[in-house]
Each structure stands twice: as C-alpha cells, then as structure tokens.
Design a protein around this motif. Structure first.
Motif, PDB file in Angstrom:
ATOM      1  N   ASP A 222      -5.087  21.115   4.665  1.00 37.80           N
ATOM      2  CA  ASP A 222      -4.922  20.412   3.478  1.00 37.80           C
ATOM      3  C   ASP A 222      -5.614  19.161   3.134  1.00 37.80           C
ATOM      4  O   ASP A 222      -6.358  18.971   3.943  1.00 37.80           O
ATOM      5  CB  ASP A 222      -3.275  20.012   3.453  1.00 37.80           C
ATOM      6  N   LYS A 223      -5.641  18.578   2.012  1.00 41.94           N
ATOM      7  CA  LYS A 223      -6.187  17.414   1.724  1.00 41.94           C
ATOM      8  C   LYS A 223      -5.138  16.351   1.346  1.00 41.94           C
ATOM      9  O   LYS A 223      -4.155  16.374   0.670  1.00 41.94           O
ATOM     10  CB  LYS A 223      -7.085  17.662   0.720  1.00 41.94           C
ATOM     11  N   LYS A 224      -5.432  15.111   2.099  1.00 46.19           N
ATOM     12  CA  LYS A 224      -4.756  13.935   1.581  1.00 46.19           C
ATOM     13  C   LYS A 224      -5.426  13.039   0.505  1.00 46.19           C
ATOM     14  O   LYS A 224      -6.637  12.818   0.614  1.00 46.19           O
ATOM     15  CB  LYS A 224      -4.347  13.204   3.052  1.00 46.19           C
ATOM     16  N   ALA A 225      -4.655  12.719  -0.563  1.00 49.63           N
ATOM     17  CA  ALA A 225      -5.320  11.687  -1.563  1.00 49.63           C
ATOM     18  C   ALA A 225      -5.587  10.571  -0.697  1.00 49.63           C
ATOM     19  O   ALA A 225      -5.012  10.031   0.226  1.00 49.63           O
ATOM     20  CB  ALA A 225      -4.376  11.532  -2.588  1.00 49.63           C
ATOM     21  N   ASP A 226      -6.678   9.674  -1.051  1.00 49.34           N
ATOM     22  CA  ASP A 226      -7.080   8.531  -0.518  1.00 49.34           C
ATOM     23  C   ASP A 226      -6.194   7.413  -1.476  1.00 49.34           C
ATOM     24  O   ASP A 226      -5.921   7.550  -2.296  1.00 49.34           O
ATOM     25  CB  ASP A 226      -8.509   8.203  -0.460  1.00 49.34           C
ATOM     26  N   VAL A 227      -5.611   6.691  -0.515  1.00 52.40           N
ATOM     27  CA  VAL A 227      -4.877   5.593  -0.883  1.00 52.40           C
ATOM     28  C   VAL A 227      -5.478   4.435  -0.601  1.00 52.40           C
ATOM     29  O   VAL A 227      -6.188   4.165   0.138  1.00 52.40           O
ATOM     30  CB  VAL A 227      -3.417   5.658   0.243  1.00 52.40           C
ATOM     31  N   LEU A 228      -5.464   3.640  -1.671  1.00 52.35           N
ATOM     32  CA  LEU A 228      -6.148   2.404  -1.748  1.00 52.35           C
ATOM     33  C   LEU A 228      -5.642   1.530  -0.632  1.00 52.35           C
ATOM     34  O   LEU A 228      -6.314   0.903   0.292  1.00 52.35           O
ATOM     35  CB  LEU A 228      -6.274   1.376  -3.009  1.00 52.35           C
ATOM     36  N   ASN A 229      -4.594   1.216  -0.421  1.00 50.52           N
ATOM     37  CA  ASN A 229      -3.688   0.459   0.532  1.00 50.52           C
ATOM     38  C   ASN A 229      -2.380   1.116   1.017  1.00 50.52           C
ATOM     39  O   ASN A 229      -1.550   1.085   0.260  1.00 50.52           O
ATOM     40  CB  ASN A 229      -3.597  -0.927  -0.126  1.00 50.52           C
ATOM     41  N   PRO A 230      -2.696   1.548   2.377  1.00 50.17           N
ATOM     42  CA  PRO A 230      -1.429   2.226   2.826  1.00 50.17           C
ATOM     43  C   PRO A 230      -0.168   1.384   3.024  1.00 50.17           C
ATOM     44  O   PRO A 230       0.853   1.952   3.135  1.00 50.17           O
ATOM     45  CB  PRO A 230      -1.861   2.582   4.151  1.00 50.17           C
ATOM     46  N   PHE A 231      -0.486   0.100   3.116  1.00 50.69           N
ATOM     47  CA  PHE A 231       0.850  -0.698   3.061  1.00 50.69           C
ATOM     48  C   PHE A 231       1.215  -1.167   1.584  1.00 50.69           C
ATOM     49  O   PHE A 231       2.204  -1.724   1.481  1.00 50.69           O
ATOM     50  CB  PHE A 231       0.279  -1.982   3.843  1.00 50.69           C
ATOM     51  N   ALA A 232       0.569  -0.725   0.615  1.00 49.36           N
ATOM     52  CA  ALA A 232       1.046  -0.944  -0.595  1.00 49.36           C
ATOM     53  C   ALA A 232       2.246  -0.240  -1.277  1.00 49.36           C
ATOM     54  O   ALA A 232       3.087  -0.421  -1.901  1.00 49.36           O
ATOM     55  CB  ALA A 232      -0.226  -0.848  -1.764  1.00 49.36           C
TER      56      ALA A 232
END
Ligand code: ADP
Ligand code: ZN
Length: 745
Positions: free
Chosen positions: A194-204
C-alpha cells in the motif's frame, strides 16, 4: 586568490565554484559556473560530473579566478544548480567544515550527513510504500514455507508479530531481508502493498493546546534570568543546567525559548531519540506554537518538507534527535541539549561527532546560547563548568513537586540462593517489593540491562558459546521465531542442538527479557506484565501504544531493556527494580563507571514521581563498586569528583584525547598489516618517549573481531591536544586513503 593568477590563462571569465562531494577524498573540486546555471551561491547544491558520473555536491566557496595549477580548459562546467536560495546557511557551512575536521572525514561527507536524504539526491518521493500481512497461514503451511522458502517464512513471521502495516523500508532495515520475498508473497496474495500519504508533521495530528506557564519556583527563576541575560545581549554563552530529575528543567528551557521567539529568533531542542514522544513534543508546542519535529522515524519526504519549512522561516523551533542539530533555523538564538549525558548524542558513523560539542560550536558561530541539561551531566561538561568561564553552571537541587528522590537499595546477589539449576532472576527483596506494589494496586518497572545477557547457547565441555558464522558474536535465542539470531548482521540460523566442535548437546544460558517475564509471571500469576524490547516493539507505533496502555493502568509491571530506562513519567510507579546492574561495569571502556552511575540514576528517576513515593532495588554482584555506592546516595557530585580524579590520573577525557582506529579487511592478514604499519608511522611522529605523552594500545583484535565477514584490528591512541595536532595530518591520510575509521572517543 592571487590576482596575477587570472592573467596567466585565457580565462573564459565568470566565476568558479568550489564543490564539496560526498566522497572520502578530503578536498573540494572547482567547476566553472556557466551563465545558465546562475545564480550560484555558497550553500547551494549543484549537479556536476565527477570523473564520468553525475553527482550532487554542495558549493562551499565561489572564486573569481580559476584555481591555481589547473588548466582552465580542463575545468568542467556545472550542469545545473538545484537551489535558488542556498540550502545550507553560511553558519552551517562553517560548522560542517569543523565537523569534518574533527571527524576525520571530508567536508562533503559532513555536509551529506547534515542534509536530509531527499535533498542529497535530486528526487522527491511523494508516497511511502507499506506492507501488511493479509493472510493467516495454517501451521502446516508455515512449516512447508519454512522448509522451502525460509526468507518468505521469516517475512511472514515478522509481519505477523508486527500486527499491522509497516513501511517497507523499515521492514527491510529491521529484518535484513530484501524486498523480494515480499514481492513473491504479494503474488500469492499473502501480503498487500500500500502507500502511505506523506504527512508534513506526524505530531501535528495531535491537537495544539496552548497552556499557560506555571509560576516558576525561585531557583527556576534564577536560572531563567541568567540565561535570558545572555539571550538579550545576543552573545554566545554555554550553560550547564544541572538539575535532579523532576526539578523542572524543561520549564526553564521553555522560558528561554519563549524569550528567543519574542525577539524573533529561533531555537533548537535536542532530546534523546527515545524521549521524542508526542508528550514531549506537545509540551513544546503548547508553549511555542507549531514546531518542527525531526527524528529518525521520518520518511525522506517528511524530513525534506520539515527542512524546507525551517529554512524558509515558517517554523522557528525545532525539536528533534541528534541530527536536528543541523536544522537550518534562521536567526538561531538558543540550542538546548536535554539529557546531555546520553550516549546517543554521539554519532557512531561518518561523520563521527559528539552532538553536545557541536551544539556549543554552532552556538558560538551563531552568537546563540547553548543550554546543556542533565541530572547526571557528562564528566566533560561538568569539568568544563567547574573549570572554565565558557560554561556557566546553573543548579536545580529540589524536585518541583516536593517529594524526595527515591531510596535506592543494593541487593547482594552473591548471597541470594539460586533457583533450581538457573540463575536467580528476582531476589527475595525484590519479590517482596513487587508483592507490595501489586497489593496496593500501584505499578512497577523492571529494568534489564540486556547487553551481554541475552540468552545464548553454551557448550559446557568446550566452554564456549555458539557464534554466528560470519560475525564473532554469540547467537541469541528468539522464541517467537524459534530461531537463533545474530544481532549484528541480522542473519537467522536454526537453533543449534549440538556443538560443532565436540558434538556435545548445547544448553541455554543467560537471562533475556522473555525469561524474566516467565519468572515474574510464575511468581505472580495474576500480575499483568508488559514486556518492551526489540522483539515486542517491532513497529514504531507499538512503542507509544504500549506506553499509553501502561500509563492508563492496563498493566502492573513494565519490564524491559534500555527502552524503559529513559524519561518516562508515570506517577503510579512506586518501585523500580534493576535486575542486573553490573553489566554496564563489565565493558572494557573508560566510561563504564560513568555509564553505570547514569543508568541507575536515570532508572531511579522513574520511581516516586508523585506523592505515592517510591523506591529502587538494584541487584548486583559487585555491591562494593564505588559507582554503585554513589548512585544509591544520589551523590552525583561525589561520584564526579572521584571519577574525574581518576580520569586525570590516567589522562582520559576530558584531560586528554582518546581515539580509536579501526582497520578492516576481508583478509585477516591485510587488516593486521595495515594496522601494524599505520601504528609504526604514527609512532614515528610522536611516541611516548621523554616529554611526550602519546600512548598506543594495540593494534589488537577488538572484542568482536569479525563482523559481516570482515576482520578487524583496533588501535587506541591516548594523547594530548598538542600532540594530537601533530598526528592529525597522518590520521586524515589514513582515513582518506586506507579507509581506516578514526573515532574520537
Ligand atoms: P525535569 O525535566 O527536570 O525532570 P520537568 O520539567 O519535567 O522536570 O518538571 C517536572 C514536573 O513538574 C512536570 O510535570 C512539570 O510540568 C512540573 N513543573 C515544572 N515547573 C513547575 C512549576 N514552577 N510549578 C508547577 N509545576 C511545575
Ligand atoms: Zn552475524
């Protein structure tokens, strides 16, 4: 550059860029800047042709004339410039040069390590591939897979254990497998990609909740005032904030950060990777607003985006692990290094640097303040604070919430009765303590120093452990795979039955977390035990989940390795047990006492974080050791005093420099001869003769002589700053031309 130089050639005019490249060669190469590539400035990444291959380098200087001694016709053009704004700030460019010199590598290697991977190359990846097990094979299916395709079996077992989707790259890193077994399994529809979308900030993803600062205590206010004075005059100053656990150091950091932000300047907060949890980050976000978070779990894309946001000034505060030190923060006002004594601040691959030292250097270059904080400062920082005005000592000697540090008791394991045919895991005192905790419905943490104590196979007649076939390391038992694993090369082997030398049946020795869990569970069948180690925490997410569950009271006992020693704050924990305190002391290393003291002090800091109080029980076979005795009294200063005296007597850091040279080769003879010859050459420069202090230890085989099939020899050099300067040119040469690893310890 000499003005006369330019007129010697029929110069094509224009400018020349000196480019640093990620190769061991310790020099930069000049390229002509064609009109179409402009503007090029120092700090820009450029694409050039090096030899025949295209390569990306960083421009470190611009010259108006071609370099001397090179024919102009032979100077190539830059292919293209990848950055409009220089990616590397002038301060970072200077810093990287110093890092390279101190790490015995090239400028380009230092720069490459500073830049996020995605920026080192000219590519951008927008999604991250993940893999997940979607089929649950029957036992027979697994058996036949195991027999025919062991790699696929390993992959399936790993994904089963992981219990959810994981990044393909992380999977490969952790298992040592390539992607190909996954591809085959995917065709069989056992796993899905699968593909995970890139998150700018995982803590956001966590909501940003602002909080109001508490009223500072008197001592906190004093610290803040002192630091702010330096911040206000915008002058470089180093501070060592020595504060016991729970004394409110973080609050001091936050106030100093706020001061910088109020002046429109930014800050960097370094914390050990393991403490980089959403809780930690949310404390900074609550006060400073949105912050950039840089940690090793980020994908290339995530890191890339954060870097650019920092470079553009969109994010002013960076919280991160070691490498966040190189974040291109604009107008840097403060660098904070929390838990500055942590060994993870030392980078163990090229460029080898000590982050707290580089933090001080960067602060100096940028006119910022640097705050190193710890309850057990590194002896280097402690000595500096005692010794030189460059480092100012600030103290917090009491816990904010009142309450005292927990009592620490040593249990002499030599007088405890052994269990039937086994090593004793839990002493009677610890057993009693656990019983009490369970009765009162409180919580306990059990800490096992796993190093050297994982269960391994042992042949009694030969007196040796069964080793990996390509590394000289004992194979470790992993129950969930029913396999023997080498922790160095990640190779799996079937469980050994008999010794290959004498054929005698082998037995299992040592205490791993799994065995401790068994023993404790047998003692307290009703106890809910959470085991945390590399085998149970296969995915990043599992770690946070598990800690959350423990905090919510879903478990009574948290049992684990290094993972549980650091920074955890659980008010209901009233008992901490250290199962084997001594393993830290058995390492042949001048820092072993310091490490042992720190370890106990840190684990002890996990107990008694609330009005419930707490205590610590430390099991040891060396109850008379000074480091342990000082630890029971929480007496850092006494420990530091005696340990520093010893370091001084033997000229160990901070009173002298120690370097470790590692020579490696597929062929044992070659490793030996290069080591011997290099040692001879070094001795010709300075030897411990009259008036000289440099000592050489070795060359000798290191504790683990062979890793991944390569033979190794090590040479320790103990020297003074002045004599090190004489040795340096040769050390640079050895690192550059012979591939020798030079590691400043
Ligand atoms: P350290 O980093 O020294 O271990 P922390 O900064 O984590 O200590 O502080 C310990 C606890 O005390 C935290 O829960 C923090 O919120 C709280 N605390 C810190 N300073 C104050 C203060 N001045 N008043 C009230 N609570 C405080
Ligand atoms: Zn191995």
């Amino acid at each position: 550059m000499d003005a006369f130089q330019g007129s010697l050639f029929a110069a094509p005019g224009g400018r020349y860029a000196r480019v640093a490249m990620n190769t061991p060669v310790r020099r930069e190469f000049s390229y002509h800047i064609p009109k179409h590539a402009e503007p090029v400035e120092p700090g820009c990444r450029v694409k050039v042709t090096f030899g025949r291959r295209p390569i990306i380098g960083v421009v470190v200087a611009i010259d108006d004339a071609p370099p001397s001694g090179v024919e102009v016709e032979r100077i190539k053009d830059i292919d293209s410039c990848l950055d409009v704004t220089p990616l590397v700030t002038p301060a970072l460019l200077r810093l990287s040069r110093t890092v390279a010199d101190n790490a015995y590598c090239s400028w380009g290697q230092a720069l490459a390590a500073m830049l996020p991977a995605a920026l080192r190359h000219d590519r951008t990846r927008r999604t991250i591939p993940t893999v997940e097990l979607i089929y649950s094979p029957a036992a027979e299916e697994m058996q036949s897979l195991e027999a025919k395709f062991p790699k696929q079996a390993k992959a399936v077992a790993y994904l089963q254990q992981a219990g959810g989707p994981m990044e393909v790259r992380e999977f490969c890193n952790r298992t040592g497998l390539s992607k190909s077994p996954l591809t085959t399994l995917n065709k069989k529809e056992w796993v899905k990609f699968d593909k995970k979308a890139d998150v700018l900030n995982p803590f956001a993803a966590v909501e940003l909740v602002r909080d109001t600062p508490p009223q500072l205590t008197g001592p906190q206010q004093d610290c803040v005032d002192t630091i702010n004075k330096s911040i206000d005059v915008q002058q470089h100053q180093d501070f060592l904030l020595y504060g016991i656990t729970g004394s409110g150091k973080t609050e001091v950091y936050l106030h100093a950060l706020e001061r910088c932000l109020a002046q429109g300047r930014g800050g960097i907060v370094l914390v050990p990777e393991i403490s980089l949890t959403p809780q930690t980050v949310s404390r900074f976000r609550a006060r400073c607003g949105e912050v950039a978070v840089l940690h090793s779990g980020l994908t290339d894309v995530e890191r890339h985006d954060q870097w650019l946001a920092i470079r553009e000034g969109k994010l002013r505060v960076v919280v991160g692990a070691r490498s966040a030190l190189f974040a291109p923060v604009q107008d840097l006002g403060i660098i904070i290094v929390d838990e500055e004594h942590e060994s993870t601040y030392k980078q163990e691959s090229t460029p080898r640097y000590q982050a707290r030292e580089v933090a001080r250097e960067r602060a100096r270059i940028e006119g910022a303040v640097c705050v190193l904080g710890s309850a057990t400062p590194s002896l280097e920082s402690w000595q500096a604070a005692k010794d030189s005005p460059d480092m100012q000592l600030l103290r917090l000697t009491e816990r904010v919430a009142g309450g005292s540090l927990p009592s620490v008791k040593l249990v002499d394991m030599r007088v405890e009765k052994a269990e039937k045919g086994h090593w004793l895991v839990v002493s009677s005192q610890l057993k009693y303590g656990l019983k009490e905790v369970l009765e009162k419905k409180e919580q306990a943490i059990l800490f096992l120093n796993q190093r050297g104590f994982s269960p391994a196979w042992y042949c009694r007649p030969c007196g040796k452990t069964i080793s990996c076939s390509t590394c000289d390391v004992a194979l470790t038992y992993h129950r969930w795979r029913k396999k023997a694993l080498c922790h160095y090369c990640l190779k799996e082997e079937p469980m050994p039955q008999c010794c290959s030398t004498c054929g005698h049946k082998v037995e299992m020795i040592g205490v791993g977390t799994e065995r401790v869990e068994d023993s404790v569970q047998r003692l307290f069948p009703q106890a809910r035990i959470l085991r945390m180690d590399r085998d149970t925490m296969l995915r990043r997410e599992s770690y946070e989940q598990a800690l959350g569950d423990f905090g919510d009271g879903k478990y009574d006992i948290l049992l684990g390795t290094q993972m549980v020693a650091k920074g955890l704050d659980f008010p209901r924990v009233t008992l901490v047990g250290v199962l084997n305190a001594d393993t830290a002391l058995h390492q042949p290393d001048f820092r072993s006492s310091e490490r042992c003291f720190n370890l106990i002090a840190q684990v002890a800091g996990r107990a008694g974080r609330s009005s419930l109080g707490g205590r610590v029980i430390v099991q040891t076979w060396m109850p008379g050791h000074p480091a342990l005795l000082a630890a029971t009294k929480h007496d850092y200063e006494k420990f530091a005093l005696s340990e520093l005296q010893e370091r001084k007597d033997f000229s160990y850091p901070p009173f002298g420099d120690v370097l470790r040279l590692t020579f490696e080769s597929q062929h044992q003879q070659r490793a030996i001869s290069v080591a011997n010859e290099s040692c001879k050459e070094l001795r010709q420069i300075v030897d411990g003769g009259f008036g000289k202090s440099t000592e050489y230890l070795g060359p000798a085989p290191p504790p683990i002589e062979r890793i991944r099939g390569k033979y190794r020899r090590q040479l320790l050099i103990k020297t003074t700053r002045a004599e090190l300067l004489q040795l340096r040119p040769l050390l640079y040469k050895l690192a550059e031309q012979q591939g020798v690893t030079v590691d400043p310890l």
